[in-house]
Design a protein around this motif. Structure first.
Motif, PDB file in Angstrom:
ATOM      1  N   LYS A   1       0.856  -1.185   0.000  1.00 41.82           N
ATOM      2  CA  LYS A   1       0.000   0.000   0.000  1.00 41.82           C
ATOM      3  C   LYS A   1       0.893   1.236   0.000  1.00 41.82           C
ATOM      4  O   LYS A   1       1.709   1.417   0.898  1.00 41.82           O
ATOM      5  CB  LYS A   1      -0.908  -0.017   1.235  1.00 41.82           C
ATOM      6  CG  LYS A   1      -1.876  -1.188   1.256  1.00 41.82           C
ATOM      7  CD  LYS A   1      -2.557  -1.345   2.599  1.00 41.82           C
ATOM      8  CE  LYS A   1      -3.472  -0.197   2.950  1.00 41.82           C
ATOM      9  NZ  LYS A   1      -4.201  -0.465   4.218  1.00 41.82           N
TER      10      LYS A   1
ATOM     11  N   THR B   1      -0.484  -0.042  -4.649  1.00 39.40           N
ATOM     12  CA  THR B   1      -1.614   0.874  -4.756  1.00 39.40           C
ATOM     13  C   THR B   1      -1.176   2.274  -4.340  1.00 39.40           C
ATOM     14  O   THR B   1      -0.193   2.444  -3.609  1.00 39.40           O
ATOM     15  CB  THR B   1      -2.789   0.449  -3.851  1.00 39.40           C
ATOM     16  OG1 THR B   1      -2.380   0.524  -2.479  1.00 39.40           O
ATOM     17  CG2 THR B   1      -3.244  -0.966  -4.152  1.00 39.40           C
TER      18      THR B   1
ATOM     19  N   GLU C   1      -5.288   8.434  -6.493  1.00 40.04           N
ATOM     20  CA  GLU C   1      -5.622   8.785  -7.871  1.00 40.04           C
ATOM     21  C   GLU C   1      -4.735   9.924  -8.364  1.00 40.04           C
ATOM     22  O   GLU C   1      -4.331   9.972  -9.528  1.00 40.04           O
ATOM     23  CB  GLU C   1      -7.095   9.183  -7.975  1.00 40.04           C
ATOM     24  CG  GLU C   1      -7.559   9.502  -9.382  1.00 40.04           C
ATOM     25  CD  GLU C   1      -7.555   8.290 -10.304  1.00 40.04           C
ATOM     26  OE1 GLU C   1      -7.054   8.430 -11.446  1.00 40.04           O
ATOM     27  OE2 GLU C   1      -8.042   7.223  -9.900  1.00 40.04           O
TER      28      GLU C   1
ATOM     29  N   ARG D   1       0.317   1.422 -14.767  1.00 34.45           N
ATOM     30  CA  ARG D   1      -1.015   1.596 -14.186  1.00 34.45           C
ATOM     31  C   ARG D   1      -1.945   0.506 -14.705  1.00 34.45           C
ATOM     32  O   ARG D   1      -1.960   0.205 -15.902  1.00 34.45           O
ATOM     33  CB  ARG D   1      -1.585   2.967 -14.533  1.00 34.45           C
ATOM     34  CG  ARG D   1      -3.004   3.157 -13.999  1.00 34.45           C
ATOM     35  CD  ARG D   1      -3.509   4.554 -14.130  1.00 34.45           C
ATOM     36  NE  ARG D   1      -4.869   4.649 -13.598  1.00 34.45           N
ATOM     37  CZ  ARG D   1      -5.449   5.776 -13.212  1.00 34.45           C
ATOM     38  NH1 ARG D   1      -4.783   6.925 -13.313  1.00 34.45           N
ATOM     39  NH2 ARG D   1      -6.683   5.779 -12.737  1.00 34.45           N
TER      40      ARG D   1
ATOM     41  N   SER E   1      -6.128  -1.261 -13.957  1.00 36.12           N
ATOM     42  CA  SER E   1      -7.426  -0.923 -13.372  1.00 36.12           C
ATOM     43  C   SER E   1      -8.200  -2.130 -12.873  1.00 36.12           C
ATOM     44  O   SER E   1      -9.206  -1.975 -12.184  1.00 36.12           O
ATOM     45  CB  SER E   1      -8.282  -0.158 -14.388  1.00 36.12           C
ATOM     46  OG  SER E   1      -8.460  -0.917 -15.570  1.00 36.12           O
ATOM     47  N   ASP E   2      -7.735  -3.338 -13.218  1.00 38.79           N
ATOM     48  CA  ASP E   2      -8.453  -4.523 -12.752  1.00 38.79           C
ATOM     49  C   ASP E   2      -7.506  -5.718 -12.676  1.00 38.79           C
ATOM     50  O   ASP E   2      -6.334  -5.625 -13.048  1.00 38.79           O
ATOM     51  CB  ASP E   2      -9.655  -4.841 -13.651  1.00 38.79           C
ATOM     52  CG  ASP E   2      -9.283  -4.995 -15.128  1.00 38.79           C
ATOM     53  OD1 ASP E   2      -8.203  -5.537 -15.422  1.00 38.79           O
ATOM     54  OD2 ASP E   2     -10.082  -4.563 -15.986  1.00 38.79           O
TER      55      ASP E   2
ATOM     56  N   PHE F   1      -2.188   0.215  -8.909  1.00 36.20           N
ATOM     57  CA  PHE F   1      -3.598   0.594  -8.954  1.00 36.20           C
ATOM     58  C   PHE F   1      -3.799   1.972  -8.332  1.00 36.20           C
ATOM     59  O   PHE F   1      -3.182   2.290  -7.308  1.00 36.20           O
ATOM     60  CB  PHE F   1      -4.445  -0.394  -8.145  1.00 36.20           C
ATOM     61  CG  PHE F   1      -4.534  -1.780  -8.695  1.00 36.20           C
ATOM     62  CD1 PHE F   1      -5.644  -2.178  -9.426  1.00 36.20           C
ATOM     63  CD2 PHE F   1      -3.517  -2.700  -8.466  1.00 36.20           C
ATOM     64  CE1 PHE F   1      -5.738  -3.479  -9.917  1.00 36.20           C
ATOM     65  CE2 PHE F   1      -3.610  -3.996  -8.955  1.00 36.20           C
ATOM     66  CZ  PHE F   1      -4.719  -4.385  -9.686  1.00 36.20           C
TER      67      PHE F   1
ATOM     68  N   ASP G   1      -5.914   3.187  -6.128  1.00 40.48           N
ATOM     69  CA  ASP G   1      -6.814   2.473  -5.213  1.00 40.48           C
ATOM     70  C   ASP G   1      -6.430   2.844  -3.784  1.00 40.48           C
ATOM     71  O   ASP G   1      -5.791   2.058  -3.076  1.00 40.48           O
ATOM     72  CB  ASP G   1      -6.672   0.963  -5.469  1.00 40.48           C
ATOM     73  CG  ASP G   1      -7.547   0.100  -4.569  1.00 40.48           C
ATOM     74  OD1 ASP G   1      -8.409   0.663  -3.870  1.00 40.48           O
ATOM     75  OD2 ASP G   1      -7.351  -1.130  -4.565  1.00 40.48           O
TER      76      ASP G   1
ATOM     77  N   GLU H   1      -7.904   2.937  -1.012  1.00 39.34           N
ATOM     78  CA  GLU H   1      -8.384   2.073   0.067  1.00 39.34           C
ATOM     79  C   GLU H   1      -7.868   0.640  -0.071  1.00 39.34           C
ATOM     80  O   GLU H   1      -8.213  -0.222   0.738  1.00 39.34           O
ATOM     81  CB  GLU H   1      -9.915   2.068   0.073  1.00 39.34           C
ATOM     82  CG  GLU H   1     -10.557   3.444   0.237  1.00 39.34           C
ATOM     83  CD  GLU H   1     -10.132   4.136   1.511  1.00 39.34           C
ATOM     84  OE1 GLU H   1      -9.980   3.435   2.537  1.00 39.34           O
ATOM     85  OE2 GLU H   1      -9.945   5.363   1.479  1.00 39.34           O
ATOM     86  N   ALA H   2      -7.045   0.396  -1.101  1.00 43.36           N
ATOM     87  CA  ALA H   2      -6.491  -0.942  -1.355  1.00 43.36           C
ATOM     88  C   ALA H   2      -7.591  -1.997  -1.413  1.00 43.36           C
ATOM     89  O   ALA H   2      -7.466  -3.100  -0.853  1.00 43.36           O
ATOM     90  CB  ALA H   2      -5.445  -1.300  -0.306  1.00 43.36           C
ATOM     91  N   GLU H   3      -8.659  -1.687  -2.125  1.00 48.17           N
ATOM     92  CA  GLU H   3      -9.780  -2.627  -2.234  1.00 48.17           C
ATOM     93  C   GLU H   3      -9.399  -3.883  -3.022  1.00 48.17           C
ATOM     94  O   GLU H   3     -10.039  -4.924  -2.878  1.00 48.17           O
ATOM     95  CB  GLU H   3     -10.968  -1.919  -2.895  1.00 48.17           C
ATOM     96  CG  GLU H   3     -11.547  -0.807  -2.032  1.00 48.17           C
ATOM     97  CD  GLU H   3     -12.684  -0.071  -2.710  1.00 48.17           C
ATOM     98  OE1 GLU H   3     -12.985  -0.395  -3.880  1.00 48.17           O
ATOM     99  OE2 GLU H   3     -13.253   0.841  -2.080  1.00 48.17           O
ATOM    100  N   ILE H   4      -8.343  -3.794  -3.836  1.00 48.79           N
ATOM    101  CA  ILE H   4      -7.898  -4.953  -4.611  1.00 48.79           C
ATOM    102  C   ILE H   4      -7.452  -6.102  -3.697  1.00 48.79           C
ATOM    103  O   ILE H   4      -7.440  -7.262  -4.101  1.00 48.79           O
ATOM    104  CB  ILE H   4      -6.761  -4.554  -5.582  1.00 48.79           C
ATOM    105  CG1 ILE H   4      -6.516  -5.638  -6.624  1.00 48.79           C
ATOM    106  CG2 ILE H   4      -5.484  -4.226  -4.808  1.00 48.79           C
ATOM    107  CD1 ILE H   4      -7.674  -5.904  -7.540  1.00 48.79           C
TER     108      ILE H   4
END
Length: 263
Positions: free
Chosen positions: A6, A29, A32, A61, A63-64, A80, A82, A84-87
């Motif tokens: 992170k 991550t 943005e 970079r 995105s998924d 990412f 991201d 919140e490090a949702e990945i």
């Protein structure tokens, strides 16, 4: 082994770089709109430039999950946007490293992965992570702490070339950041090197600009916007710092020790 880092600023990049070199799978991550000032040695630059190469390792970079896996196959580190490090929930890494360097814990929990590593102040080994890496320059830099916390933040940056607070460039006002110089340029004391809003940001010492925010970043008054190095070693602007390497080495030690069952 899958490792999620992170943060992708210069210190987190030192971590990701060393882990990648050691053969681990590394995803990263960041925000943005990244705010790393040492952009030339930060994988976060990939978020707004598409790709970023640091000492031979390329990040890009994504995105998924599909894009990240394709990047990995090409030998790149996926990055990412991201915050919140949702990945993490999708990828389910064995290791999570919080390298945001916010001087406080922004939400990392010891249950996020089998091994969770906190970098710098704000974490307590055994409470919100399994171990902590010391980030304060000096005798203990890079040390793996398995009980307790890192040295508290003093608010005073480390001594580089004989200077501490004087070497920093800070936003003089809130607004959009507009640099007038580039990383690697030599500047003199009192020279205007950027504008934050409509207020000039001036160098407090003479030296080489080692770090500077990219154009167009929204800043708040007092925010760190750059770094001047009085040692004037231009190559230092484009290579991982001693501090980042030491911190990365500490993380690598912790990962390896856990992998071998001795942490």
């Amino acid at each position: 082994m899958k490792i999620l880092v992170k943060g992708a600023g210069d210190l987190a990049t030192g971590i990701g770089w060393r882990l990648k070199r050691a053969g681990y799978r590394v995803w990263m991550t960041d925000l943005e709109v990244p705010t790393a000032v040492r952009r030339t040695v930060a994988f976060s630059r990939a978020i707004y430039e598409g790709e970023a190469r640091v000492e031979g390792i390329l990040s890009c970079r994504v995105s998924d999950m599909k894009e990240a896996e394709e990047a990995e196959k090409a030998g790149k580190i996926p990055v990412f946007a991201d915050p919140e490090a949702e990945i993490r929930a999708l990828w389910q890494p064995e290791v999570v490293v919080d390298g945001i360097l916010a001087k406080k814990n922004l939400g990392t929990r010891m249950t996020d992965a089998p091994l969770v590593i906190g970098v710098g102040p704000g974490f307590t080994a055994g409470t919100d992570c399994h171990c902590v890496i010391e980030t304060k320059r000096g005798h203990y830099l890079g040390r793996v702490i398995d009980k307790g916390s890192a040295i508290p933040n003093t608010g005073v940056p480390g001594n580089v070339g004989g200077y501490t607070v004087e070497r920093l460039l800070r936003a003089a006002d809130s607004g959009i950041f507009r640099p007038l110089a580039e990383i690697g340029d030599y500047v003199t004391e009192g020279q205007t090197v950027a504008f934050s809003g409509n207020v000039p940001v001036k160098a407090q010492i003479s030296g080489i600009i080692r770090g500077l925010l990219q154009a167009g970043v929204p800043v708040t008054k007092g925010m760190k916007a750059g770094d001047i190095d009085a040692r004037c070693e231009r190559n230092h602007c484009f290579t991982i710092s001693d501090k980042a390497r030491a911190i990365g080495g500490g993380v690598l030690e912790a990962v390896s020790a856990w992998e071998h069952g001795v942490l």
